[in-house]
Design a protein around this motif. Structure first.
Motif, short mmCIF file in Angstrom:
data_model
loop_
_atom_site.label_atom_id
_atom_site.label_comp_id
_atom_site.label_asym_id
_atom_site.label_seq_id
_atom_site.Cartn_x
_atom_site.Cartn_y
_atom_site.Cartn_z
N LEU A 143 27.82 34.39 31.93
CA LEU A 143 26.70 34.02 32.67
C LEU A 143 27.86 33.51 34.16
CD1 LEU A 143 25.12 31.38 30.13
CD2 LEU A 143 23.96 33.02 31.96
N LEU A 144 28.92 33.63 33.60
CA LEU A 144 30.14 32.87 34.72
C LEU A 144 30.14 34.27 35.56
CD1 LEU A 144 31.59 30.15 35.74
CD2 LEU A 144 33.47 31.51 34.22
N LYS A 145 30.38 35.47 35.05
CA LYS A 145 30.62 36.88 35.79
C LYS A 145 29.17 36.58 36.66
CE LYS A 145 32.11 40.92 36.99
NZ LYS A 145 32.28 40.73 38.47
N PHE A 146 28.33 36.75 36.28
CA PHE A 146 27.53 36.98 37.01
C PHE A 146 27.22 35.87 38.31
CE2 PHE A 146 22.71 34.85 37.01
CZ PHE A 146 21.65 36.02 38.29
N THR A 147 26.99 34.05 38.05
CA THR A 147 27.13 33.65 38.70
C THR A 147 28.29 33.63 40.08
OG1 THR A 147 26.24 31.57 37.87
CG2 THR A 147 27.91 30.91 40.02
N LEU A 148 29.25 34.35 39.69
CA LEU A 148 31.15 34.06 41.08
C LEU A 148 31.06 35.44 41.61
CD1 LEU A 148 33.31 33.22 39.31
CD2 LEU A 148 31.57 31.24 40.76
N SER A 149 30.02 36.58 40.49
CA SER A 149 29.84 38.07 41.42
C SER A 149 29.30 37.84 42.86
CB SER A 149 28.91 39.34 40.39
OG SER A 149 29.55 39.25 38.99
N ASP A 150 28.44 37.29 43.11
CA ASP A 150 27.97 36.89 44.16
C ASP A 150 28.54 35.89 45.40
OD1 ASP A 150 26.14 38.04 46.34
OD2 ASP A 150 24.12 36.92 46.18
N VAL A 151 29.55 34.71 44.71
CA VAL A 151 29.48 34.03 45.27
C VAL A 151 30.80 34.23 46.64
CG1 VAL A 151 31.54 33.40 44.00
CG2 VAL A 151 30.25 31.22 44.46
N HIS A 152 30.82 33.35 47.51
CA HIS A 152 31.96 33.57 48.53
C HIS A 152 33.27 33.20 48.28
CE1 HIS A 152 28.07 33.73 50.98
NE2 HIS A 152 28.75 34.34 51.85
N HIS A 153 33.25 32.60 47.38
CA HIS A 153 34.71 31.71 47.08
C HIS A 153 35.18 31.04 45.92
CE1 HIS A 153 38.51 31.76 48.93
NE2 HIS A 153 38.97 30.48 48.26
N ALA A 154 35.34 30.70 45.28
CA ALA A 154 36.10 29.64 44.46
C ALA A 154 37.23 28.80 44.20
CB ALA A 154 36.27 30.62 42.67
N ILE A 155 36.76 27.60 43.47
CA ILE A 155 38.06 27.04 43.26
C ILE A 155 39.09 26.26 41.65
CG2 ILE A 155 38.91 24.25 44.50
CD1 ILE A 155 37.66 24.95 46.88
N CYS A 156 40.08 26.38 41.62
CA CYS A 156 40.51 26.23 40.53
C CYS A 156 41.09 24.56 40.57
CB CYS A 156 40.35 27.12 39.45
SG CYS A 156 39.62 28.44 39.26
N VAL A 157 41.20 23.91 40.11
CA VAL A 157 41.41 22.34 39.86
C VAL A 157 43.37 22.77 40.03
CG1 VAL A 157 39.83 21.24 39.60
CG2 VAL A 157 41.14 21.47 38.02
N SER A 158 43.65 23.68 39.37
CA SER A 158 45.26 23.78 38.13
C SER A 158 45.77 25.42 38.86
CB SER A 158 45.18 24.07 37.26
OG SER A 158 44.79 24.43 36.07
N HIS A 159 46.53 25.92 38.51
CA HIS A 159 47.72 27.26 38.17
C HIS A 159 46.90 27.90 37.30
CE1 HIS A 159 48.98 27.30 42.56
NE2 HIS A 159 49.56 26.54 42.11
N THR A 160 47.11 27.19 36.06
CA THR A 160 46.54 27.77 34.87
C THR A 160 44.91 27.87 35.00
OG1 THR A 160 48.10 26.69 33.79
CG2 THR A 160 46.97 26.96 32.48
N SER A 161 44.18 27.09 35.36
CA SER A 161 42.72 27.17 35.32
C SER A 161 42.16 28.38 36.37
CB SER A 161 41.56 25.89 36.40
OG SER A 161 40.64 26.40 36.43
N LYS A 162 42.96 28.71 37.91
CA LYS A 162 42.85 29.70 38.32
C LYS A 162 43.14 31.47 37.23
CE LYS A 162 44.40 32.76 42.37
NZ LYS A 162 45.30 32.22 43.60
#
Length: 456
Positions: A143-162
């Motif tokens: 589901l996340l792959k579906f959402t982020l396929s068309d998102v302009h940018h993503a943010i994570c709170v740590s490098h591990t999370s990224k």
């Protein structure tokens, strides 16, 4: 700022009065963005009697929408049913950017889908880590792959999370930024007088759920209490695992040494933390863990499981790590208790020094500035044609790709129907919050209050 202010809509199932890191991030980041001249509204689901539209401090507008909550304050996914109300909000508030938070939030993922159907810019912030082997992780990752396929940018709170998010959603790492959490350090100042010198107090503030490692806590508490007669535990938080803690306390007759506070309000967190000498975090997975930053700011020595992004958060002299096993946690606590007992001989463990160091490391103003750079980076991006959006969805898998294309097509057609039924030009635009009048009234009230106190 040098550029025009933006109208931003933050969307998540998780917001006050619920407590947690996502809720804190949403509120504080929004307040700082407002101070930088932007307009911010938050959309979440209703919490009990808190429903409708509310204004919080600083002119932060919150929409508490009706929704069916299924588990841990996450709403039931409805796919297209939320489109009409989200569309009304986006148009009324003249939103430029929709910023969704947390992969577990159905509101977040639906809002991003509807925003893309309306041609709005979107950002997603991931606050959690997920695995790849269990059924729930596989489903959520798809589901996340579906959402982020068309998102302009993503943010994570740590490098591990990224790294985790890039792998889960098969993203280009250049499309993902790292912006950590923060705290308002002035609200977490040490208070040595609040501690009881007769005890070494270990504080735990957490949701009492499996993911937070409460089973490890249940196993470690009686062993530490048996080893150290002067150690006691103060545990704040609520959840399904609370009954296990209560049973453990009854079984080992630790009623006088294990205090269960239940749910703790945000305004009371500091008053609980300053009672302790050590803060314990037993999480099994954690992208950042804002609680250990709050504890360190209050001068507590931190003991935490070495999971996820936790090793990135604090300097080594502030924290003792343990792998998430019972014996390792007990050993880490023994080490921390020894350091606390010898604290007067170690100036680097001074609570005031801890607070000063944390204050320099974490600031919501810095978080807001870095988030703002992401907004401006995507604000001028050209809008993708519909066929390119379908191409991105189609790449999500042999079967899932076709299904995702169908979902996006239906959502786009619903948007066309909604435009025909309720044309954009017929929707009333919300009045802007009178910031200047609000700040003038706040100053006047403070002046009046100070005058009354002076008279007393």
């Amino acid at each position: 700022m040098g550029r025009r202010p933006l109208n931003i809509c933050m969307v998540s199932d998780f917001f006050y009065p619920n407590m947690g890191g996502v809720e804190s991030h949403l509120y504080n980041n929004s307040q700082c963005l407002i101070q930088r001249g932007h307009k911010v509204v938050i959309v979440t689901h209703a919490y009990g009697k808190r429903r409708g539209v509310r204004y919080l401090a600083g002119g932060l507008k919150v929409y508490y929408l009706p929704a069916f909550v299924v588990y841990s304050n996450a709403s039931l996914p409805t796919f297209f049913c939320t489109f009409p109300i989200f569309r009304q909000i986006f148009i009324r508030e003249q939103i430029d950017i929709v910023h969704g938070h947390q992969a577990f939030s159905a509101f977040c993922q639906e809002a991003i889908l509807h925003a893309r159907s309306m041609g709005l810019k979107t950002v997603f912030t991931d606050h959690s880590l997920l695995g790849f082997a269990d059924a729930s992780g596989i489903l959520l990752n798809k589901l996340l792959k579906f959402t982020l396929s068309d998102v302009h940018h993503a943010i994570c709170v740590s490098h591990t999370s990224k790294e985790n998010t890039v792998l889960r959603a098969a993203l280009d790492p250049q499309q993902v930024s790292v912006v950590p959490n923060a705290i308002i350090a002035e609200q977490f100042e040490p208070d040595p007088d609040a501690r009881d010198p007769q005890w070494i107090t270990i504080v735990v503030l957490s949701r009492l759920v499996y993911r937070k490692g409460i089973d490890l806590l249940v196993a470690a508490v009686p062993r530490i209490c048996q080893m150290y007669p002067r150690v006691r535990f103060v545990i704040g938080g609520d959840g399904p695992k609370r009954i296990d803690l209560e049973q453990m306390r009854e079984r080992y007759m630790l009623q006088d040494r294990v205090e269960l506070l239940g749910s703790v309000q945000a305004v009371d967190v500091r008053s609980v933390l300053v009672r302790g000498d050590i803060f314990l975090n037993t999480s099994l997975t954690e992208a950042f863990c804002i609680a250990i930053v709050e504890a360190a700011s209050c001068g507590l020595l931190v003991v935490s499981t070495k999971v996820g992004g936790v090793p990135e958060v604090l300097p080594r002299h502030m924290i003792t790590f343990a792998i998430p096993e019972e014996d390792e946690i007990v050993e880490a606590l023994r080490h921390a208790i020894g350091r606390v007992g010898d604290r007067p001989n170690h100036p680097e463990l001074s609570p005031k020094r801890f607070h000063a160091q944390v204050k320099k490391m974490y600031s919501w103003y810095d978080v807001a500035e870095r988030t703002e750079k992401v907004y401006y980076q995507i604000a001028d991006m050209p809008e993708l044609p519909l066929i390119e959006r379908f191409r991105r969805y189609y790449g999500c898998g042999l079967v899932a790709g076709k299904l995702f294309c169908l979902v996006a097509a239906v959502d786009f057609l619903i948007g066309v129907v909604l435009q025909w039924l309720w044309p954009r030009e017929n929707i009333e635009v919300a009045r802007p919050f009178p910031q200047e009048t609000y700040h003038a009234l706040v100053k006047e009230n403070r002046r009046t209050a100070n005058g009354e106190l002076g008279a007393l």
